[in-house]
Design an enzyme around this catalytic site. Structure first.
Site, PDB file in Angstrom:
ATOM      1  N   CYS A 122      13.611  -8.591   2.742  1.00 37.78           N
ATOM      2  CA  CYS A 122      13.039  -8.047   3.978  1.00 37.78           C
ATOM      3  C   CYS A 122      13.318  -8.931   5.199  1.00 37.78           C
ATOM      4  O   CYS A 122      13.203  -8.471   6.330  1.00 37.78           O
ATOM      5  CB  CYS A 122      11.542  -7.842   3.812  1.00 37.78           C
TER       6      CYS A 122
ATOM      7  N   HIS B  70       8.158  -6.490  10.529  1.00 36.63           N
ATOM      8  CA  HIS B  70       8.619  -5.818   9.320  1.00 36.63           C
ATOM      9  C   HIS B  70       7.518  -4.857   8.848  1.00 36.63           C
ATOM     10  O   HIS B  70       6.332  -5.161   8.950  1.00 36.63           O
ATOM     11  CB  HIS B  70       8.908  -6.861   8.234  1.00 36.63           C
TER      12      HIS B  70
ATOM     13  N   ASN C 200       8.693   0.913   3.676  1.00 38.72           N
ATOM     14  CA  ASN C 200       9.395  -0.373   3.763  1.00 38.72           C
ATOM     15  C   ASN C 200      10.853  -0.152   3.366  1.00 38.72           C
ATOM     16  O   ASN C 200      11.150   0.095   2.197  1.00 38.72           O
ATOM     17  CB  ASN C 200       8.701  -1.367   2.821  1.00 38.72           C
TER      18      ASN C 200
HETATM   19  N1  COA Z   1      -2.278   4.362  -6.427  1.00 41.84           N
HETATM   20  C1  COA Z   1      -3.527   4.182  -6.874  1.00 41.84           C
HETATM   21  N2  COA Z   1      -3.978   3.014  -7.339  1.00 41.84           N
HETATM   22  C2  COA Z   1      -3.128   1.980  -7.329  1.00 41.84           C
HETATM   23  C3  COA Z   1      -1.808   2.101  -6.856  1.00 41.84           C
HETATM   24  C4  COA Z   1      -1.401   3.355  -6.418  1.00 41.84           C
HETATM   25  N3  COA Z   1      -0.149   3.577  -5.946  1.00 41.84           N
HETATM   26  N4  COA Z   1      -1.207   0.898  -6.954  1.00 41.84           N
HETATM   27  C5  COA Z   1      -2.109   0.054  -7.447  1.00 41.84           C
HETATM   28  N5  COA Z   1      -3.269   0.694  -7.692  1.00 41.84           N
HETATM   29  C6  COA Z   1      -4.501   0.185  -8.239  1.00 41.84           C
HETATM   30  C7  COA Z   1      -4.306  -1.117  -8.969  1.00 41.84           C
HETATM   31  O1  COA Z   1      -3.899  -0.860 -10.295  1.00 41.84           O
HETATM   32  C8  COA Z   1      -5.692  -1.728  -8.896  1.00 41.84           C
HETATM   33  O2  COA Z   1      -6.457  -1.160  -9.904  1.00 41.84           O
HETATM   34  P1  COA Z   1      -7.412  -2.090 -10.807  1.00 41.84           P
HETATM   35  O3  COA Z   1      -8.348  -2.750  -9.816  1.00 41.84           O
HETATM   36  O4  COA Z   1      -8.041  -1.124 -11.713  1.00 41.84           O
HETATM   37  O5  COA Z   1      -6.474  -3.076 -11.451  1.00 41.84           O
HETATM   38  C9  COA Z   1      -6.231  -1.227  -7.570  1.00 41.84           C
HETATM   39  O6  COA Z   1      -5.413  -0.123  -7.190  1.00 41.84           O
HETATM   40  C10 COA Z   1      -6.225  -2.245  -6.462  1.00 41.84           C
HETATM   41  O7  COA Z   1      -5.000  -2.907  -6.475  1.00 41.84           O
HETATM   42  P2  COA Z   1      -4.703  -4.033  -5.448  1.00 41.84           P
HETATM   43  O8  COA Z   1      -3.413  -4.703  -5.839  1.00 41.84           O
HETATM   44  O9  COA Z   1      -5.901  -4.865  -5.210  1.00 41.84           O
HETATM   45  O10 COA Z   1      -4.475  -3.157  -4.129  1.00 41.84           O
HETATM   46  P3  COA Z   1      -4.141  -3.726  -2.720  1.00 41.84           P
HETATM   47  O11 COA Z   1      -5.175  -3.309  -1.768  1.00 41.84           O
HETATM   48  O12 COA Z   1      -3.735  -5.165  -2.765  1.00 41.84           O
HETATM   49  O13 COA Z   1      -2.818  -2.914  -2.359  1.00 41.84           O
HETATM   50  C11 COA Z   1      -0.444  -3.191  -2.301  1.00 41.84           C
HETATM   51  C12 COA Z   1      -1.663  -2.997  -3.190  1.00 41.84           C
HETATM   52  C13 COA Z   1       0.809  -3.255  -3.192  1.00 41.84           C
HETATM   53  C14 COA Z   1      -0.339  -2.018  -1.364  1.00 41.84           C
HETATM   54  C15 COA Z   1      -0.602  -4.503  -1.497  1.00 41.84           C
HETATM   55  O14 COA Z   1      -0.941  -5.536  -2.360  1.00 41.84           O
HETATM   56  C16 COA Z   1       0.615  -4.883  -0.725  1.00 41.84           C
HETATM   57  O15 COA Z   1       0.954  -4.255   0.243  1.00 41.84           O
HETATM   58  N6  COA Z   1       1.275  -5.989  -1.109  1.00 41.84           N
HETATM   59  C17 COA Z   1       2.376  -6.553  -0.371  1.00 41.84           C
HETATM   60  C18 COA Z   1       3.515  -5.597  -0.348  1.00 41.84           C
HETATM   61  C19 COA Z   1       4.650  -6.164   0.379  1.00 41.84           C
HETATM   62  O16 COA Z   1       4.495  -6.613   1.463  1.00 41.84           O
HETATM   63  N7  COA Z   1       5.799  -6.102  -0.282  1.00 41.84           N
HETATM   64  C20 COA Z   1       7.046  -6.387   0.240  1.00 41.84           C
HETATM   65  C21 COA Z   1       7.138  -7.705   0.857  1.00 41.84           C
HETATM   66  S1  COA Z   1       8.129  -7.458   2.183  1.00 41.84           S
END
Ligand code: COA
Length: 335
Positions: free
Chosen positions: A117, A256, A286
């Site tokens: 990214c 980003h 993204n």
């Molecule tokens: N739909 C529904 N539930 C989902 C899901 C989806 N697509 N993806 C994950 N979950 C669930 C998880 O399994 C978790 O369940 P659990 O508590 O029973 O284990 C719950 O939702 C919460 O997950 P969590 O990881 O705490 O959610 P979050 O608020 O952190 O959001 C992301 C997840 C991936 C959106 C977030 O962590 C994120 O944006 N991370 C960085 C991404 C990024 O920047 N990536 C590229 C770098 S450039």
């Protein structure tokens, strides 16, 4: 007499997004998720996905052709093509070479650069060095990724987050406008949190790697989120503050687009209102290296920028790698 120090000015932009839209409702049919969850946790509503056979070089070629047509210049004038991507058409030859042939840029050399990214920012830094050293007069920097080619559409943790696309900018020397300052970082100890394990020299493709789904994006979302919030906010603040840019001094912040909550944290630290922050994550998700140049092309097309505007670009991604860049905008708004 002091020699003139040329800056690398963005004098053209172009973008390409595939026609096919993959909405959150479409993804609800593939994995256990919901439109509501995706929108509230990420800000994403839909993303674009290539059609069969379409890949990174083709999208990049389309973005560059748009740029050259807008600027009314010939591909033969291009001295170098730098392509930031983690999804090259193939391991070799470079995607830059494929693009060079597609657009018939017979006087250009070029290469690919891999930094996920942050790739476009790193490419901008390299392109700017070629311009300010006087080695090149016209450099194209492309950011392009076909993320759908490395996503596991059975993994709800990752498949909701990414889309495909390409963006390109043209850099030319200017005494007044262009790249003023930047800060770029890599911390390889973060590598385990966001990666694609197989397909490289350490783990070449085999039945085993395919069966284990090791040719797909793996992400520990929580860890990446934590580092991204701090990393992007801090480095954007560092570059802005050392150039005496705070709040209303910044005309457009182009972050980003990985998660709306990461963007909001960085914007808050810079003291910005919503109208100063570029957002297209809702429509394109993204797009990895393509995100920043697509944002730049959209901002340019939609007259969001005027000559002399202060623009801060910022990114965070796999590696970990991250950075921010201050640009004095050098293209007039279209009439
Ligand atoms: N739909 C529904 N539930 C989902 C899901 C989806 N697509 N993806 C994950 N979950 C669930 C998880 O399994 C978790 O369940 P659990 O508590 O029973 O284990 C719950 O939702 C919460 O997950 P969590 O990881 O705490 O959610 P979050 O608020 O952190 O959001 C992301 C997840 C991936 C959106 C977030 O962590 C994120 O944006 N991370 C960085 C991404 C990024 O920047 N990536 C590229 C770098 S450039």
């Amino acid at each position: 007499m002091k020699p003139i120090q040329f800056r690398a000015n963005i004098t053209g932009t172009g973008k390409y997004l595939p026609e096919k839209v993959l909405s959150n409702q479409d993804i609800e049919k593939l994995v256990d998720t919901s439109d509501e969850w995706i929108q509230t946790r990420t800000g994403i509503r839909e993303r674009r996905i290539v059609k069969n056979g379409q890949a990174t070089a083709e999208m990049s070629t389309n973005a560059i052709i748009q740029l050259l047509e807008k600027r009314d210049i010939s591909a033969e004038e291009i001295d170098a093509i730098i392509v930031a991507t983690i999804t090259p058409d193939m391991m070799f030859p470079s995607t830059a070479a494929i693009i060079q042939s597609n657009i018939k840029a017979k006087n250009a050399w070029g290469y690919d650069l891999s930094s996920a990214c942050s790739g476009f920012l790193f490419g901008m830094q390299s392109g700017a060095a070629l311009i300010s050293s006087g080695q090149c007069k016209k450099v194209i920097v492309v950011g392009a990724d076909t993320m759908s080619s490395i996503l596991n559409f059975e993994d709800r943790n990752t498949c909701i987050l990414f889309g495909d696309g390409a963006g390109a900018v043209l850099l030319e020397p200017s005494e007044e406008y262009g790249v003023i300052d930047s800060e770029l970082r890599v911390d390889g100890s973060g590598g385990e949190y966001l990666k694609m394990d197989a397909g490289g020299s350490r783990l070449p493709a085999s039945h085993h790697t395919v069966d284990n789904k090791q040719h797909f994006v793996y992400q520990d979302g929580k860890s990446v989120f934590k580092h991204a919030v701090k990393g992007m906010a801090d480095i954007s603040y560092q570059v802005a503050s050392r150039n005496n840019l705070m709040g209303s001094d910044i005309d457009l912040f182009i972050p980003h687009q990985a998660n709306k909550r990461i963007i909001d944290a960085a914007a808050k630290k810079l003291g910005l209102s919503d109208s100063q922050v570029m957002i297209n994550i809702d429509r394109f998700a993204n797009t990895t290296a393509a995100t920043l140049p697509i944002c730049l092309a959209e901002a340019d097309e939609e007259n969001m920028l005027s000559l002399g505007d202060n623009v801060i670009l910022s990114a965070f991604g796999a590696g970990f790698s991250w950075g921010a860049m201050y640009i004095k905008w050098g293209l007039p708004a279209y009439a």
